[in-house]
Write a protein that holds these residues in place. Structure first.
Motif, PDB file in Angstrom:
ATOM      1  N   GLN A 199      -2.027   3.108  -1.512  1.00  0.00           N
ATOM      2  CA  GLN A 199      -2.538   4.366  -0.977  1.00  0.00           C
ATOM      3  C   GLN A 199      -1.530   5.495  -1.178  1.00  0.00           C
ATOM      4  OE1 GLN A 199      -3.876   3.987   3.084  1.00  0.00           O
ATOM      5  NE2 GLN A 199      -4.752   1.951   2.728  1.00  0.00           N
ATOM      6  N   GLU A 235      -7.945   3.395  -4.009  1.00  0.00           N
ATOM      7  CA  GLU A 235      -7.601   3.693  -2.616  1.00  0.00           C
ATOM      8  C   GLU A 235      -6.487   4.739  -2.495  1.00  0.00           C
ATOM      9  OE1 GLU A 235      -6.971   0.293  -0.114  1.00  0.00           O
ATOM     10  OE2 GLU A 235      -8.357  -0.967  -1.261  1.00  0.00           O
ATOM     11  N   LEU A 236      -6.005   5.233  -3.629  1.00  0.00           N
ATOM     12  CA  LEU A 236      -4.858   6.137  -3.627  1.00  0.00           C
ATOM     13  C   LEU A 236      -5.186   7.445  -2.907  1.00  0.00           C
ATOM     14  CD1 LEU A 236      -2.023   5.724  -4.820  1.00  0.00           C
ATOM     15  CD2 LEU A 236      -2.721   7.128  -6.761  1.00  0.00           C
ATOM     16  N   ARG A 237      -4.295   7.822  -1.967  1.00  0.00           N
ATOM     17  CA  ARG A 237      -4.443   9.081  -1.228  1.00  0.00           C
ATOM     18  C   ARG A 237      -3.340  10.073  -1.556  1.00  0.00           C
ATOM     19  NH1 ARG A 237      -4.035   7.092   4.550  1.00  0.00           N
ATOM     20  NH2 ARG A 237      -4.202   9.321   5.008  1.00  0.00           N
ATOM     21  N   ARG A 274      -4.023  -2.042  -4.057  1.00  0.00           N
ATOM     22  CA  ARG A 274      -4.154  -1.583  -2.678  1.00  0.00           C
ATOM     23  C   ARG A 274      -3.323  -0.337  -2.365  1.00  0.00           C
ATOM     24  NH1 ARG A 274      -4.561  -6.812   1.392  1.00  0.00           N
ATOM     25  NH2 ARG A 274      -6.261  -7.865   0.315  1.00  0.00           N
ATOM     26  N   ASN A 292     -10.397   9.729  -3.098  1.00  0.00           N
ATOM     27  CA  ASN A 292      -9.714   9.719  -1.799  1.00  0.00           C
ATOM     28  C   ASN A 292      -8.408  10.519  -1.804  1.00  0.00           C
ATOM     29  OD1 ASN A 292     -11.527   7.959  -0.312  1.00  0.00           O
ATOM     30  ND2 ASN A 292     -10.798   6.305  -1.644  1.00  0.00           N
ATOM     31  N   ASN A 328       0.810  -1.224   0.000  1.00  0.00           N
ATOM     32  CA  ASN A 328       0.000   0.000   0.000  1.00  0.00           C
ATOM     33  C   ASN A 328       0.841   1.271   0.000  1.00  0.00           C
ATOM     34  OD1 ASN A 328       0.701   0.635   2.765  1.00  0.00           O
ATOM     35  ND2 ASN A 328      -0.823  -0.888   3.421  1.00  0.00           N
ATOM     36  N   TYR A 329       2.170   1.128   0.119  1.00  0.00           N
ATOM     37  CA  TYR A 329       3.054   2.305   0.133  1.00  0.00           C
ATOM     38  C   TYR A 329       4.259   2.004  -0.749  1.00  0.00           C
ATOM     39  CZ  TYR A 329       5.792   6.232   2.058  1.00  0.00           C
ATOM     40  OH  TYR A 329       6.517   7.408   2.229  1.00  0.00           O
TER      41      TYR A 329
END
Length: 995
Positions: A150, A172-174, A148, A196, A126-127
């Motif tokens: 973010q 889901e990317l922030r 996944r 997001n 996620n990172y």
């Protein structure tokens, strides 16, 4: 009943056994996972060949979860941190064998190749931070397989092609960071579907097509930071910007935005910072500003007109007001002076008039106050430093009057006060001088009165009070001003002697006390003035002799002692100085001008000294008499001997003249041509010595603008290099421009790593540049085995391998010369034709940059200059230089990077392989994941130098990056070089030659 009890007993007996078995099973599984992950980590270490930062990854009993690069959750690896680890090559494809990996940080390394699609197997990732590497190629269209994610940062690479639409499917990317790459096409409007998203950083993508901000971005209601500086954004700032209700920071600077600033921008209640500078925005600032949440307000460097709206005074949370470099006019609203949280005010470079709001500083704690370059009148606000935090007061070039605020006398936080070019009067508050942090005090061109201060801050470096009405004596306590570098107090009412204590200021490089009423003799003890470059004491009443020790100050190049009452002879030692300016006129000096000072650049330096004489007609002084007191005592025998010797000299002169005339005619020069010599250094030869050596036997090289000669010039064995240009009628204009450029630059700069121009000689048909002779000649002749031989003395030096410490010494020397040109010259100098043949070497293999015929001075520091045509040498030309005539220092950085690659590999700039230059070959080589060690020059590659050679190769890559913004400046490149040093510099060139 008995059976039931038996069953129950059996249950309670078996339950702990079951739990124990489950525990053993769980422990076994965990143990297997641990061992498997430990094995993967060791395999990663082997893949990177045990690079220095991770040599502690050893097969041992120490848990890998304790390694600083590894983070574990429940004893399983979930994160790897390799930020700034100097790793190169590629990311191993088996890294996703760490099945629970969620976080990968690889920023600031030297990874090459394309986007690592092997990471698709990291199903929990996620990172992902791959920023500041050397990655190239497109972002793959199936990047959304990292479903996944973010956090995704790909900034500071060389990714190209279009930004794929598939990024918009990472739901889901922030955080999306795509800044500083080479993308083309336009911004995908589908990014607006990333609902997001909190940060969108796409700045400095210079090759994107001009486009307006996509309207779909209005859907990004969670966005807090939008950074799209210098990314070819055009059109107006849209009204829908007001839909981004979570926005805290907005940076659209350095684009081509036009039109007015929309009112909706100021309805964003969370907005704290707005950067819109360097666009083409016009019109007035909106008069109605509803937001109470803006903290920093930066609309500087646009084309904004009109008045500053009073509504800005309603922004009660405002901490910074930045409206500099626009076309704003009118008065500054008084309401702004009452903002309670305002700490930073920058309104400089406008057309503002009227008086400053008197409440500035009264109810707020100012830290910075810059209102310079306007048309402001009245006094400075009295309470500027009432909060005790003011660090900078900059108000120069206005029409301010009155006295300095008394609050400045109790303002220990002050670092800089610059109020020059105003009409401020009265005494300077005594406490201002002793402010603990005061570093710059610039108060020139006002009407200040009062006595010279007895004490000042020990941090004061720049002290300028010229053109005021300051009176009194310079105090002996001045020796405590030990940090002073510039001391200017010209054109005041100062009296008394120049105190000896002043000579204790070892950091001083500029001292100007001209135009005062100082008297007495010049200080004698001046050994501490090792840094002094300018000494101006003219227009005083100084008497006595000029101290001989002045001639031993190593950096003095500007000396003015004119219009005083100095007497005695001119010290011969002054001829040792590399003076750009000298004025000793209007004194009572006597005797003969030292021969080293008898040249055209000092033609007006000795006027109005009736007792001075010179036999050199260029100085326009009376000739010196051949008779002295001792000459009267000469016997008739001695006189006869002198006459005889004189006859012999005349005969020898006549023979020499006939010989020189014969040579002139043989080489196409006429004896009746008038030659003009302009000297820039102390010379031990004349133009006749030079012209007699212009024969084919002395040619040591040739280029596009003429031949280069090696000419012995006197009986002491001194040799110079003479470059002859302008001998082709069809190229007269072009070569004349080259000549004037080289003379202009080299006569004005002095540095140990830049070739020294001794003089120039010119006539109507030819021009000569005379340099110090470099015994080891140019770097390319030592570096490249296939270079044509060049003769020095009787030995060819072609193809002789320099050892690595010598090469490293040359790299550092060249970097130091470029640093001086780019960062210390004002205006800065761009070479434009830097290459290994223009790096000359003295007898100790110290590098000196030469051949400035194509150099250009930048008109204004930081601004690109334009040139009429692309110049330079193939293999060394930066790619952007071939596409646009606008240049900056980064083109020299590119050329320097090529030279580093030459030093590390031994290859020539145009000999990467059959189809590419050295820079292209190096990038292609590293992107294929090949080991750097295999690319290094086998002739000098030794184990103790391997790390240093690899570092120089990597720096060469960074300096030759296709994107100028990815290249370091020369200061940064020099620091990287110095930090990479692992071997002591030596001079091994001669040893290798003997071998």
């Amino acid at each position: 009943m008995t059976t039931s009890l038996s069953s129950l007993s059996l249950f309670f007996f078996l339950k702990p056994i079951s739990f124990f078995l489950l525990f053993l099973c769980f422990h076994h599984v965990n143990s297997q996972l641990y061992q498997r992950e430990h094995s993967v980590l060791l395999r990663i270490n082997r893949f990177w060949k045990n690079q220095a930062p991770i040599t502690h990854w050893l097969s041992s009993n120490v848990s890998h979860c304790s390694w600083p690069e590894v983070q574990c959750t429940n004893n399983s690896v979930t994160a790897l941190f390799f930020s700034f680890y100097n790793l190169n090559g590629t990311i191993p494809s088996f890294i996703c064998d760490l099945k629970n990996l969620t976080h990968l940080d690889f920023q600031l390394n030297f990874f090459t190749g394309g986007f690592p699609t092997a990471l698709y197997s990291c199903s929990n990732l996620n990172y992902l931070d791959l920023s500041q590497n050397l990655l190239t190629g497109p972002i793959p269209d199936d990047v959304d397989r990292l479903s996944r994610l973010q956090f995704l940062s790909l900034g500071g690479n060389s990714f190209s092609g279009e930004i794929p639409v598939s990024i918009s499917r990472l739901s889901e990317l922030r955080f999306l960071h795509l800044y500083v790459n080479q993308f083309n096409g336009t911004y995908p409007s589908e990014i607006g579907n990333l609902l997001n998203l909190e940060e969108l950083l796409m700045a400095y993508n210079l090759q994107l097509e001009p486009a307006e901000l996509p309207s779909t971005f209005a859907q990004l209601s969670k966005l807090t930071y939008l950074w799209m500086a210098k990314s070819n954004v055009i059109g107006e700032i849209p009204e829908w910007i007001g839909n981004l209700t979570a926005l805290v920071k907005l940076d659209l600077s350095r684009n081509n935005l036009i039109g007015k600033i929309p009112n909706s921008l100021f309805t964003l209640k969370n907005l704290s910072i707005v950067y819109l500078f360097k666009n083409n925005l016009s019109g007035e600032i909106p008069q109605r500003i509803d937001s109470k949440g803006i903290i920093e307000y930066d609309l500087s460097e646009n084309n904004l007109t009109g008045r500053i709206p009073a509504a800005i005074g309603d922004l009660q949370n405002l901490t910074a007001l930045l409206l500099f470099t626009n076309h704003l006019y009118g008065e500054i609203p008084e309401s702004i002076g009452r903002l309670p949280l305002l700490t930073d005010v920058r309104l400089f470079d406008n057309n503002l008039n009227g008086t400053l709001p008197p409440d500035f500083g009264r109810n707020l704690i100012l830290e910075g106050f810059q209102v310079n370059s306007n048309k402001l009148t009245g006094s400075l606000p009295e309470h500027l430093c009432s909060g005790g935090k003011l660090k900078g007061l900059i108000a120069y070039e206005n029409n301010l009057s009155g006295e300095l605020p008394k609050s400045l006398g109790n303002c220990d936080s002050l670092i800089i006060v610059d109020v020059h070019e105003n009409n401020i009067s009265g005494e300077i508050p005594a406490g201002l001088w002793t402010a603990l942090n005061l570093t710059y005090a610039v108060m020139n061109n006002n009407s200040f009165t009062g006595d010279f201060p007895l004490t000042v801050s020990k941090n004061l470096a720049r002290f300028q009070i010229s053109n005021n009405k300051i009176s009194g004596e310079i105090p002996s306590e001045l020796s405590s001003f030990w940090n002073l570098t510039e001391f200017e107090a010209s054109n005041n009412l100062l009296t008394g002697n120049i105190p000896e204590e002043l000579t204790a200021l070892s950091k001083l490089y500029k001292l100007s006390l001209d135009g005062n009423q100082l008297n007495g003799e010049l200080p004698k003890k001046i050994f501490s003035w090792k840094s002094l470059q300018r000494l101006k004491l003219n227009g005083n009443r100084l008497s006595g002799e000029i101290p001989d020790k002045l001639g031993y100050l190593p950096n003095l190049n500007d000396l003015d002692l004119s219009e005083n009452q100095l007497s005695g002879s001119i010290p011969i030692s002054l001829g040792k100085l590399a003076l750009n300016f000298l004025n000793l006129s209007s004194n009572f000096l006597s005797g003969v001008i030292p021969s080293a000072l008898e040249n055209a650049i000092f033609a007006r330096s000795f006027l109005n000294n009736p007792s001075l004489c010179s036999n050199n007609a260029v100085l326009n002084l009376d000739g010196c008499s051949l008779r002295t007191q001792n000459s009267r005592k000469i016997s008739s025998q001695h006189l006869a001997l002198i006459v005889s010797l004189g006859v012999i000299v005349v005969i020898l002169f006549a023979v020499s003249a006939l010989f020189i005339i014969k040579i002139y005619r043989r080489n196409g020069y006429r004896a009746d041509v008038e030659w003009k010599l302009t000297s820039f250094q102390r010379l031990n030869f004349s133009e006749a010595n030079l012209l007699s050596g212009l024969s084919e036997n002395n040619v040591i090289g040739s280029g596009g603008s003429g031949k280069v000669y090696r000419i012995p010039v006197n009986s002491l064995g001194e040799t110079v290099a003479v470059k002859k240009i302008w001998n082709n009628r069809k190229s007269d204009h072009k070569l004349e421009k080259q000549f004037m450029a080289e003379v202009k630059i080299l006569s004005s700069i002095r540095h140990n790593n830049i070739i020294k121009l001794l003089c120039c000689v010119s006539c109507e048909t030819s021009k000569l540049l005379v340099y110090e002779y470099m015994e080891k000649q140019s770097l390319d002749k030592w570096l490249h085995k296939n270079s044509p031989p060049r003769i020095t003395g009787s030995e060819p030096i072609s193809g002789v391998a320099l050892d690595w410490p010598t090469r490293f010494q040359i790299a550092v020397g060249a970097a130091q010369g470029l640093c001086y040109m780019h960062h210390e010259c004002s205006p800065p100098v761009i070479h434009r034709d830097l290459k290994s043949s223009n790096i000359l070497l003295d007898s100790d293999f110290n590098a000196k940059i030469a051949d400035f015929g194509l150099a250009k001075l930048l008109i204004k520091q930081g601004e690109p200059a334009s040139v009429s045509a692309v110049a330079g040498s193939f293999g060394y030309i930066a790619p952007e230089y071939a596409q646009t005539p606008r240049i900056n220092e980064k083109i020299d950085v590119f050329s320097f990077g090529v030279i580093l690659l030459e030093l590390a590999t031994g290859k020539e700039a145009l000999n990467g392989d059959a189809d590419s230059s050295l820079a292209e070959w190096a990038w292609d080589y590293i992107q294929k994941g090949k080991p750097i060690a295999d690319a290094l020059d086998e002739d000098v590659k030794e184990p103790q130098y391997l790390d240093e050679m690899c570092s120089v190769f990597k720096l060469g890559l960074i300096c030759t990056s296709g994107l100028p913004t990815n290249r370091p400046n020369m200061n940064q490149a020099l620091q990287i070089l110095i930090r990479s040093r692992t071997s002591a510099p030596q001079n091994h060139g001669d040893k290798k030659q003997d071998q």
